[in-house]
Design an enzyme around this catalytic site. Structure first.
Site, mmCIF file in Angstrom:
data_model
loop_
_atom_site.group_PDB
_atom_site.id
_atom_site.type_symbol
_atom_site.label_atom_id
_atom_site.label_comp_id
_atom_site.label_asym_id
_atom_site.label_seq_id
_atom_site.Cartn_x
_atom_site.Cartn_y
_atom_site.Cartn_z
ATOM 1 C CB CYS A 513 -0.873 0.026 1.248
ATOM 2 S SG CYS A 513 -1.982 -1.372 1.350
ATOM 3 C CD1 TRP A 558 3.631 8.253 -8.019
ATOM 4 C CD2 TRP A 558 5.767 8.310 -7.381
ATOM 5 N NE1 TRP A 558 4.321 7.328 -8.779
ATOM 6 C CE2 TRP A 558 5.630 7.341 -8.414
ATOM 7 C CE3 TRP A 558 7.034 8.510 -6.811
ATOM 8 C CZ2 TRP A 558 6.709 6.591 -8.892
ATOM 9 C CZ3 TRP A 558 8.103 7.750 -7.291
ATOM 10 C CH2 TRP A 558 7.949 6.806 -8.310
ATOM 11 C CG HIS A 692 13.942 -4.578 -9.460
ATOM 12 N ND1 HIS A 692 14.513 -3.919 -10.518
ATOM 13 C CD2 HIS A 692 13.188 -3.676 -8.810
ATOM 14 C CE1 HIS A 692 14.095 -2.665 -10.501
ATOM 15 N NE2 HIS A 692 13.302 -2.496 -9.486
HETATM 16 N N1 GLN Z 1 17.443 8.152 -6.716
HETATM 17 C C1 GLN Z 1 16.597 7.034 -6.471
HETATM 18 C C2 GLN Z 1 17.387 5.725 -6.311
HETATM 19 O O1 GLN Z 1 18.472 5.577 -6.688
HETATM 20 C C3 GLN Z 1 15.612 6.862 -7.583
HETATM 21 C C4 GLN Z 1 14.538 5.900 -7.227
HETATM 22 C C5 GLN Z 1 13.627 5.573 -8.384
HETATM 23 O O2 GLN Z 1 14.015 5.649 -9.511
HETATM 24 N N2 GLN Z 1 12.422 5.190 -8.131
HETATM 25 O O3 GLN Z 1 16.888 4.770 -5.783
#
Ligand code: GLN
Ligand code: ZN
Length: 757
Positions: A513, A558, A692
């Site tokens: 969330c 956002w 990731h």
């Molecule tokens: N500056 C952020 C990072 O390196 C950017 C995060 C993102 O792109 N959502 O994590």
């Protein structure tokens, strides 16, 4: 006059479902215990709807994970690799949603995608040669029955076959045709079963109708429903659309045998025009989506009433929300820190039920006291307008949006000022947020750690982080973002004009969330926000350290935006605030400033014809405003998540940043071909490895990826970076991965340079 909604949030006002699910995933509770929580949430939702006077509360809007995934399961669209796990129905669903691993199996999760123009994500259905559609609508039928037993006649909702076909992934060699007739057959079974249970209404959601439709797609829709609606018997069928208007096929759709059609009058800019021009059939109910399901402000009753009036003499109107209420938080009741005066201006899901009811009452009974109360709310000066800021924006001229000298001209100044090697290496900014970092931030927030101790801790962390990057051999360093919880909240908290809720959670996907901050008033920057940390970091090293900011478009995308001024106006206010920060960073000796626009692509309108007029025409200039006043030798970077911007490459170039980095390791690098085809001028850092996953890429692998990029782009145009989001990883993976990234780059540099001689 009837009152309706499309769907209610299922996560619970205190995120009960999230916590129950997480316990279930950790095997701390049984399925039966999980089901009890679910049942309570459903019951509570029906009660709230009934209490507010909603005529048919909605059923089957509950979901353990995602309604599109529920539909895949109901249709038997479950790839073999998940069936082979031999799990029960619920665990099969979770295997699709989250992947499944044990000693013998390792099956990945199905990919997730953004649900139209929202921040909600759905699990993409997979259609392959082996797909056999087989109807099993037990979830829908059980929930309908459960409600009936509890005393509620509900209108079950389900995503329709057309949207399902549009959203699905087709593996090679398969097309929609392969499953079309079985798909229609499955919905026919549902019609029969619901008829047998004595169901009055079924709501079929077809949001894909608001996308640009090809001729074939229009026909596909007509074909499906001509066929399907033959079999509805006593059942009344509501075609529910949202997130836009039906401009491509309205005339055809109203001829079909639906009993009700739901139109979105909030986001559907042409909905009123369509009704006025082509009329609305007398034999159907018009479910008029007039209460905004995506934002949290109170409905302006006068405006809504005049909108309804514009529709002409239609007496079969049902007051409805514009989309599912799952995109707003559950209720304002738990916001104990915000004053009543402030909360009065908000309507979350539960409060929107009341609005639907009140609008209908005012419309029918001309209840003037309700209307007067609403008028008084909007008449009141909610916020003190910042006249100075308004004038500043009015007086902006073209010059304010153009940085000089041009991109190519200033490049030489930057090369001289920065003295970077070919293929400069850097990261996207954040570094692993270890438990230690989180703990310190929490302690500081709670007052258990003094400001000076907290700041000393952060300085220590920054120093470590810089040393680490220097040892690895990166060329441009980042301070690590340890002071930040979130890339929007961190800035929102330091800007005037923002307010924050405690419990206003909205489901983003599954158990995740988000709690978007609310733009309450005019945005200004009372003082520098990041200079302290960037300046400290730069004082610790002779290598350039990047200043790290979030751009205005992402900050707004956002957040919950205001409705009393335009998105453009709010974005320009934010842009001016970020501009001040950029100039302060420059003054403090920061030579490279990165302004992240992670979410810029995300709010691109659903229809291509709206892209420029509705969005890019003001969002791209707003970004330019932020950096238009810096010196030629100051290098501006930007970052976008995902490389899915092939369609808008000229606009990205028009942001006029010097360097752009983006997440690209998982894509096939087709973006690079597109950049080349468009003569993209900005220097680029396509992410060379996926962060990731905990996997550590070898330097060989990174080298291959880099060589692929260099086959397509001139070496002078390329920066080397990982994908974004290192903060979600541990040092264990980050250090070796970045080491390999630098090794790979050094090797490529060596080869290229010898070769060039
Ligand atoms: N500056 C952020 C990072 O390196 C950017 C995060 C993102 O792109 N959502 O994590
Ligand atoms: Zn990103």
């Amino acid at each position: 006059m009837k009152k309706s909604i499309i769907a209610f949030p299922r996560i619970g006002s205190n995120r009960e479902l999230k916590f129950a699910l997480e316990k279930y995933f950790r095997k701390e509770i049984s399925e039966a215990e999980l089901q009890i929580v679910a049942k309570e949430l459903r019951l509570e939702s029906w009660k709230s709807q009934k209490e507010a006077g909603i005529d048919y509360p909605i059923s089957n809007d509950f979901s353990f994970y995602d309604q599109t995934l529920d539909l895949s399961i109901a249709l038997g669209v479950i790839p073999e690799r998940y069936k082979k796990l031999k799990l029960n129905e619920l665990d099969t669903l979770f295997a699709l949603a989250r992947g499944f691993q044990d000693e013998e199996n390792d099956v990945k999760a199905r990919p997730m995608k953004k649900w139209f123009n929202t921040n909600y994500h759905y699990i993409v259905p997979e259609i392959s040669k082996e797909t056999v559609i087989k109807a099993n609508f037990s979830k829908l039928l059980n929930e309908y029955q459960e409600a009936k037993t509890a005393g509620f006649e509900t209108r079950p909702t389900i995503i329709g076959p057309y949207t399902f076909l549009i959203l699905a992934d087709y593996l090679s060699g398969v097309t929609e045709d392969a499953i079309l007739s079985d798909l229609i057959g499955a919905y026919t079974v549902l019609f029969d079963q619901l008829n047998n249970l004595g169901g009055e209404w079924l709501q079929i959601e077809e949001p894909a109708l608001v996308l640009d439709q090809t001729e074939e797609e229009q026909q596909l829709f007509i074909k499906i429903y001509q066929e399907l609606l033959k079999n509805k018997n006593k059942l009344k069928v509501l075609l529910q659309t949202y997130f836009g208007d039906l401009r491509d096929s309205y005339q055809e759709i109203i001829k079909l045998d639906f009993d009700g059609i739901g139109l979105d009058f909030v986001e559907g800019r042409e909905s009123v025009k369509l009704v006025q021009k082509y009329g609305f059939p007398q034999d159907k109910l018009l479910f008029a989506g007039v209460v905004n399901g995506k934002n949290i402000w109170r409905n302006h009753y006068q405006k809504t009433l005049s909108l309804l009036k514009d529709l002409g003499n239609i007496d079969n109107i049902v007051i409805n929300t514009s989309c599912s209420l799952q995109h707003v938080p559950v209720t304002t009741e738990n916001e104990i820190k915000l004053s009543k005066e402030i909360l009065n201006h908000f309507a979350f899901a539960k409060e929107k039920l009341v609005e639907v009811s009140e609008i209908s009452e005012i419309y029918v009974k001309k209840n003037t006291s309700l209307l007067d109360k609403n008028i008084a709310l909007f008449d009141k000066n909610r916020v003190q307008e910042n006249i100075q800021l308004k004038q500043k924006i009015t007086h902006l001229t073209d010059k304010d949006f153009i940085r000089t000298p041009s991109l190519v001209e200033r490049r030489a100044d930057q090369i001289k000022a920065l003295r970077l090697p070919l293929l400069p290496t850097t990261t996207i900014g954040s570094f692993p947020q270890t438990p230690e970092v989180r703990k310190a931030r929490l302690q500081y927030k709670r007052g258990e750690l003094s400001k000076s101790d907290y700041e000393a801790f952060l300085e220590e962390k920054i120093k470590e982080c810089l040393e680490l990057q220097d040892n690895i051999g990166l060329d441009v360093l980042a301070h690590g973002e340890f002071e930040r919880n979130d890339m929007v909240e961190y800035f929102g908290e330091q800007l005037d004009g923002y307010i924050f809720t405690q419990k206003a959670w909205v489901q983003s996907y599954g158990t995740r969330c988000v709690k978007p901050p609310i733009v309450w008033g005019d945005i200004t920057r009372p003082q520098a926000m990041t200079v302290r940390w960037s300046a400290y970091a730069q004082s610790q090293t002779s290598k350039p350290v990047k200043g790290m900011l979030t751009g205005p478009v992402t900050i707004l995308n956002w957040s919950f935006p205001r409705e009393d001024i335009s998105l453009k106006e709010s974005t320009l206010q934010l842009a001016l605030a970020v501009q001040e920060e950029v100039l302060d960073l420059e003054k403090a000796g920061i030579k490279i400033i990165q302004i992240d626009e992670a979410a810029l692509r995300e709010k691109l309108p659903l229809r291509r014809s709206d892209w420029y007029s509705e969005y890019l025409d003001w969002s791209i200039p707003a970004f330019r405003l932020v950096h238009s006043k810096v010196k030629a030798e100051t290098q501006i970077h930007t970052h976008m998540c995902y490389s899915e911007f092939e369609d808008i490459i000229p606009s990205i170039d028009a942001m006029n940043a010097d360097v752009i980095s983006f997440e690209a390791s998982r894509s096939q690098l087709s973006i690079i071909d597109a950049l080349k085809a468009h003569h993209f001028q900005t220097l680029v850092g396509p992410g060379v490895y996926d962060i990731h996953s905990p996997r550590i890429p070898s330097s060989q692998e990174i080298k291959i990826q880099l060589e692929k990029i260099l086959n397509k782009l001139p070496i002078e145009q390329v920066w080397v970076t990982p994908d974004c989001g290192l903060k979600t990883r541990g040092n264990k993976e980050t250090i070796p991965s970045l080491t390999h990234l630098v090794e790979a780059t050094k090797e490529v540099r060596k080869e290229k340079i010898t070769y060039d001689k």
